[in-house]
Design a protein around this motif. Sequence first.
Motif, PDB file in Angstrom:
ATOM      1  N   ASP A  86       0.793  -1.093   0.129  1.00 46.01           N
ATOM      2  CA  ASP A  86      -0.035  -0.053   0.114  1.00 46.01           C
ATOM      3  C   ASP A  86       0.933   1.023  -0.017  1.00 46.01           C
ATOM      4  N   THR A  87       1.081   1.784  -0.911  1.00 49.74           N
ATOM      5  CA  THR A  87       1.856   3.007  -1.108  1.00 49.74           C
ATOM      6  C   THR A  87       1.262   4.286  -1.011  1.00 49.74           C
ATOM      7  N   SER A  88       0.107   4.336  -0.650  1.00 49.29           N
ATOM      8  CA  SER A  88      -0.353   5.681  -0.101  1.00 49.29           C
ATOM      9  C   SER A  88       0.102   6.145   1.101  1.00 49.29           C
ATOM     10  N   TYR A  89       0.944   5.478   1.739  1.00 46.85           N
ATOM     11  CA  TYR A  89       1.810   6.168   2.732  1.00 46.85           C
ATOM     12  C   TYR A  89       3.080   6.881   2.316  1.00 46.85           C
TER      13      TYR A  89
ATOM     14  N   TYR B 159       3.839   9.489   0.640  1.00 46.75           N
ATOM     15  CA  TYR B 159       3.873  11.232   0.159  1.00 46.75           C
ATOM     16  C   TYR B 159       4.218  11.321  -1.378  1.00 46.75           C
TER      17      TYR B 159
ATOM     18  N   CYS C 219       1.346   7.568  -6.256  1.00 44.45           N
ATOM     19  CA  CYS C 219       1.204   6.370  -5.259  1.00 44.45           C
ATOM     20  C   CYS C 219      -0.367   6.520  -4.649  1.00 44.45           C
ATOM     21  N   GLU C 220      -0.448   7.711  -4.056  1.00 42.67           N
ATOM     22  CA  GLU C 220      -1.847   7.790  -3.347  1.00 42.67           C
ATOM     23  C   GLU C 220      -3.129   7.534  -4.468  1.00 42.67           C
TER      24      GLU C 220
ATOM     25  N   LYS D 195      -5.907   4.672  -4.163  1.00 44.66           N
ATOM     26  CA  LYS D 195      -7.494   5.333  -4.098  1.00 44.66           C
ATOM     27  C   LYS D 195      -8.180   4.539  -5.359  1.00 44.66           C
TER      28      LYS D 195
ATOM     29  N   LYS E  50       1.570  -1.945   4.352  1.00 38.58           N
ATOM     30  CA  LYS E  50       2.452  -0.827   4.159  1.00 38.58           C
ATOM     31  C   LYS E  50       3.689  -0.921   3.050  1.00 38.58           C
TER      32      LYS E  50
END
Length: 173
Positions: free
Chosen positions: A12-15, A17, A21-22, A26, A44
């Motif tokens: 999960d690359t939404s962490y 920044y 990736c976010e 999403k 993560k």
Amino acid sequence: MNFKKKAIIFNDTSYDYHLGCEIVIKNLKYLLHKNNIKIIGTSKVGECWFENQELLKKIEIADLLIVNGEGTIHSNNEKGVWLLKVSEYAKKRNKKSVLINSIFQNNNKSFKKYLDYFDIISVRESLSHNELKLINVNSEIVPDLTFYSQFSINDKIKKNVDILFGDCVNIDK
């Protein structure tokens, strides 16, 4: 909503920044929800998932293990191997596993063992597809999940203005 399946997302690359990736995560979450698949856990980016006892318990009740390959599975990267090991873990537990949104470049032949356990593999571009083909691994080319997004341009922006979006995973930049 009545969910039919339960899934876990790995990497999960939404962490990270990083806008791209976010957006990938999403869009992935949106598409899973739209297809009645409930996300019951995530691992993560950079996390050694098989050392996370809470996640291992969730895997036991999951139907599908989804590996977001993004830019991790290249150059014999140890974290890339961690992600690929999801497939073997899933197979031993009669669960489906998929590798999506991935690149695959410059890895040694030991990676093939794990690739063979995945039920589906999709890569983002033809170089990775061709490299997998060389080691007899089937994959599909599916554009990066960021391209699933639709961006609207504010009416106040002049019609003849070119717009460029960019960002970098290096926080100091």
